[in-house]
Enzyme design. Structure first.
Site, PDB file in Angstrom:
ATOM      1  N   THR A 200       0.826  -1.206   0.000  1.00 32.18           N
ATOM      2  CA  THR A 200       0.000   0.000   0.000  1.00 32.18           C
ATOM      3  C   THR A 200       0.859   1.255   0.000  1.00 32.18           C
ATOM      4  OG1 THR A 200      -1.631   1.286   1.228  1.00 32.18           O
ATOM      5  CG2 THR A 200      -0.237  -0.156   2.515  1.00 32.18           C
ATOM      6  N   ARG A 201       0.313   2.286  -0.621  1.00 33.87           N
ATOM      7  CA  ARG A 201       0.930   3.607  -0.532  1.00 33.87           C
ATOM      8  C   ARG A 201      -0.125   4.611  -0.084  1.00 33.87           C
ATOM      9  NH1 ARG A 201      -0.351   3.716  -6.265  1.00 33.87           N
ATOM     10  NH2 ARG A 201      -1.227   5.736  -6.759  1.00 33.87           N
ATOM     11  N   HIS A 205      -8.374   2.441   4.666  1.00 31.66           N
ATOM     12  CA  HIS A 205      -9.762   2.685   5.029  1.00 31.66           C
ATOM     13  C   HIS A 205     -10.476   1.337   5.188  1.00 31.66           C
ATOM     14  CE1 HIS A 205      -9.351   6.976   4.619  1.00 31.66           C
ATOM     15  NE2 HIS A 205      -8.802   6.833   3.423  1.00 31.66           N
ATOM     16  N   HIS A 208      -9.972  -1.386   2.490  1.00 31.66           N
ATOM     17  CA  HIS A 208      -8.717  -2.152   2.503  1.00 31.66           C
ATOM     18  C   HIS A 208      -8.692  -3.121   3.678  1.00 31.66           C
ATOM     19  CE1 HIS A 208      -7.904   1.983   0.944  1.00 31.66           C
ATOM     20  NE2 HIS A 208      -7.619   1.272  -0.115  1.00 31.66           N
ATOM     21  N   ARG A 294      -8.062  -3.473  -7.108  1.00 33.30           N
ATOM     22  CA  ARG A 294      -8.392  -2.752  -8.340  1.00 33.30           C
ATOM     23  C   ARG A 294      -7.347  -1.701  -8.619  1.00 33.30           C
ATOM     24  NH1 ARG A 294     -14.613  -1.692  -9.610  1.00 33.30           N
ATOM     25  NH2 ARG A 294     -14.066   0.274 -10.598  1.00 33.30           N
TER      26      ARG A 294
END
Ligand SMILES: [Zn+2]
Length: 392
Positions: A200-201, A205, A208, A294
């Site tokens: 992740t970057r 929320h 996720h 996505r």
């Protein structure tokens, strides 16, 4: 050795975990010589690649790519050896830099004037910018941050084996910096056999969180592996994201089943090609499974929502080794009364809580928490506070 085999989650890409860091007398001898070689100063992206080469995160690579690997990666997503690989790992210099190197048989790489590694140039070749941009980013549009970074790099690529004198120094997230050897040891210590990696970057929320927890239902452990190398300016800074992850984990995750560790890579925004890269690298960190959501590693509308999932079809499962887990976008559904995706929720948009990224940023900037079904309030508060700081 038997013990190591029994606890290993998955072999590294190519079979062996590379370790390029010299120690003891060898390191001392080469450090002495380093001062005499011509020097190349590394930017933050190349420094991140060097760190990953050094620690085996890029196994089986033992240096910056020579032309036959570079070409084959661009054209076939394979190294010259035939092993799957999707992103070139290169060291570039400009015309002046090339002149300075002359015919030297060793080059010292520096970070902030500190000698960190020595490269034995096996080959110097011209970078094919257009082919590289088309192959990696699927565009030559300079509005793409990856293409822009490529344009800023030098015209010449130095391929050759690397010997590392010292790892890049960091003064952030020290307790969360683990090499592949260390994450693998941490998994073994916890007895995890199936480990799912999450790249992740962005702040995490509910969407996720839901995806991670779905994956965790079928795994022993989750490696939450936020990228902390260079990102584009409008991404949320790594230190703010780390605060969000920590507060989220403490409040809502089974801490004995999650390892938070940082991923030193720079972001390339190469969408599908970077999804393959992210998966292979996480395999080196010991993950058996990898979440691909996505528009993984995408930017703007350069890639289709599921391109980064479809690209996995171009490989046989054994080519990659690590198992990708594909997820659709998740949301809260008022009728389902829970988190869901289009795969499991039969209702329409009118029943779903869907907020655009722009809308969420606007709310946070106004000091307003998004609904708790979208963001955990503790996470929203960290983001609100960060946005209120000068310069944000
Ligand atoms: Zn529903």
């Amino acid at each position: 050795m038997l013990c190591a085999l029994m606890t290993e989650t998955i072999p590294p890409h190519g079979g062996d975990l590379v370790d390029l860091v010299l120690t003891g007398a060898e390191a001392e001898a080469l450090s002495g010589e380093a001062a005499q070689h011509p020097k190349v100063a590394l930017g933050s992206r190349e420094a991140a690649d060097l760190e990953m080469l050094a620690t085996g995160a890029l196994s089986p690579l033992t240096g910056f790519m020579v032309e036959k690997d570079y070409r084959q990666v661009l054209e076939e997503m394979r190294l010259a050896s035939g092993l799957a690989w999707s992103i070139p790992i290169t060291l570039s210099v400009d015309d002046q830099g090339l002149k300075r190197l002359g015919r030297s048989d060793a080059v010292t790489l520096t970070i902030d004037d500190r000698a960190v590694a020595i490269v034995q140039p096996e080959q110097v070749y011209r970078r094919d910018r257009e082919a590289e941009a088309e192959a990696v980013f699927l565009t030559t549009d300079r509005a793409h941050p990856g293409v822009a970074a490529l344009e800023r790099g030098g015209d010449w690529l130095i391929g050759g084996r690397v010997q590392v004198l010292a790892l890049p120094e960091h003064d952030t997230f020290e307790e969360h910096r683990r090499t592949p050897k260390q994450t693998r040891a941490a998994f073994a210590e916890r007895g995890w056999r199936r480990v799912v990696g999450f790249q992740t970057r962005n702040p995490v929320h509910r969407a996720h969180e839901y995806i991670q927890k779905c994956a965790l239902e079928i795994a022993d452990g989750l490696l939450l592996h936020p990228l902390v190398g260079e990102t584009k300016e409008d991404d949320v800074p790594a230190d703010v994201r780390m605060r969000c992850y920590q507060i989220l984990l403490e409040g809502y995750y089974p801490l004995d089943r999650v390892l938070l560790s940082v991923f030193p890579a720079a972001m390339r925004y190469a969408g599908p090609k970077e999804a393959i890269f992210h998966a292979l690298v996480r395999k080196n960190y010991g993950c058996t499974h990898f979440i691909v959501g996505r528009d993984h590693a995408g930017v703007g509308d350069f890639y289709g929502s599921f391109d980064a999932q479809r690209i996995f079809e171009r490989f046989e499962p054994d080519d990659l080794g690590i198992t990708p887990l594909f997820f659709d976008h998740a949301f809260w559904c008022h009728r389902c009364e829970g988190m869901a995706t289009a795969k499991i929720c039969p209702h329409g948009d009118e029943d779903r809580l869907i907020l655009s990224g722009t809308k969420v940023r606007e709310m946070l900037r106004n000091g307003e928490r998004p609904p708790p079904e979208f963001s955990r309030p503790e996470v929203a508060d960290v983001l609100i506070k960060a946005m209120a700081e000068p310069g944000a």
